[in-house]
Write a protein that holds these residues in place. Structure first.
Motif, mmCIF file in Angstrom:
data_model
loop_
_atom_site.group_PDB
_atom_site.id
_atom_site.type_symbol
_atom_site.label_atom_id
_atom_site.label_comp_id
_atom_site.label_asym_id
_atom_site.label_seq_id
_atom_site.Cartn_x
_atom_site.Cartn_y
_atom_site.Cartn_z
ATOM 1 N N MET A 1 0.854 -1.171 0.000
ATOM 2 C CA MET A 1 0.000 0.000 0.000
ATOM 3 C C MET A 1 0.900 1.234 0.000
ATOM 4 O O MET A 1 1.827 1.333 0.789
ATOM 5 N N ARG A 2 0.601 2.156 -0.902
ATOM 6 C CA ARG A 2 1.341 3.414 -0.915
ATOM 7 C C ARG A 2 0.528 4.480 -0.187
ATOM 8 O O ARG A 2 -0.682 4.554 -0.349
ATOM 9 N N VAL A 3 1.224 5.280 0.613
ATOM 10 C CA VAL A 3 0.577 6.373 1.326
ATOM 11 C C VAL A 3 1.380 7.659 1.141
ATOM 12 O O VAL A 3 2.600 7.627 1.000
ATOM 13 N N ASP B 1 0.201 -1.681 5.491
ATOM 14 C CA ASP B 1 -1.165 -1.228 5.748
ATOM 15 C C ASP B 1 -1.107 0.094 6.518
ATOM 16 O O ASP B 1 -0.028 0.586 6.855
ATOM 17 N N MET B 2 -2.273 0.642 6.799
ATOM 18 C CA MET B 2 -2.339 1.927 7.497
ATOM 19 C C MET B 2 -1.756 1.831 8.900
ATOM 20 O O MET B 2 -1.154 2.797 9.387
ATOM 21 N N PRO C 1 -3.909 7.275 1.970
ATOM 22 C CA PRO C 1 -3.592 6.236 0.997
ATOM 23 C C PRO C 1 -3.741 6.762 -0.420
ATOM 24 O O PRO C 1 -4.616 7.596 -0.691
ATOM 25 N N ASP D 1 -5.269 2.784 -5.581
ATOM 26 C CA ASP D 1 -4.667 1.639 -6.256
ATOM 27 C C ASP D 1 -5.557 1.350 -7.454
ATOM 28 O O ASP D 1 -6.700 0.896 -7.295
#
Length: 122
Positions: free
Chosen positions: A1-3, A89-90, A114, A117
């Motif tokens: 996951m990219r944030v 994840d967050m 986030p 996606d």
């Protein structure tokens, strides 16, 4: 996951960077934190932003475009810097932010958002 991790601006950050022993110590602490992120494979990109007085906004209204010169009001809604992270994840993102040195003198805030996606949107 990219944030995207956003460091919110403050009245101090909107004045621009001033080299003092305190700010240099804070920059070194942030550099050490960035090194930890890099070693962990989390850091994709990071940087600080100049004050909004050096920025511009472009307002869109149909085919019309209006350029608005900074500085911009409501400092608490501005961004002073950012990271782009790859995390599981967050919860992992929050854990990293909790380890971050305070990015500003006095009270400050960091927002984690986030990225979309595209595979999940299809």
């Amino acid at each position: 996951m990219r944030v995207m991790v956003l460091v919110k601006a403050t009245v101090d950050s909107e004045q621009g960077f001033v080299s003092t022993p305190e700010t240099m110590e804070a920059m070194q602490a942030m550099g050490r934190f960035n090194n930890e992120l890099e070693k962990a494979g989390v850091l994709i990109a990071a940087d600080g932003l100049t004050p909004s007085s050096r920025g511009k906004r472009v307002a869109f209204n149909g085919a019309d475009r209006t350029v608005i010169d900074g500085p911009f009001p409501q400092t608490s809604e501005l961004v002073a810097g950012f990271w782009l992270w790859e995390v599981r994840d967050m919860d992992e993102a929050v854990a990293w932010v909790k380890r971050c040195p305070n990015p500003m003198p006095g009270p400050s805030e960091i927002e984690i958002r986030p990225l979309y996606d595209m595979a999940e949107l299809s």
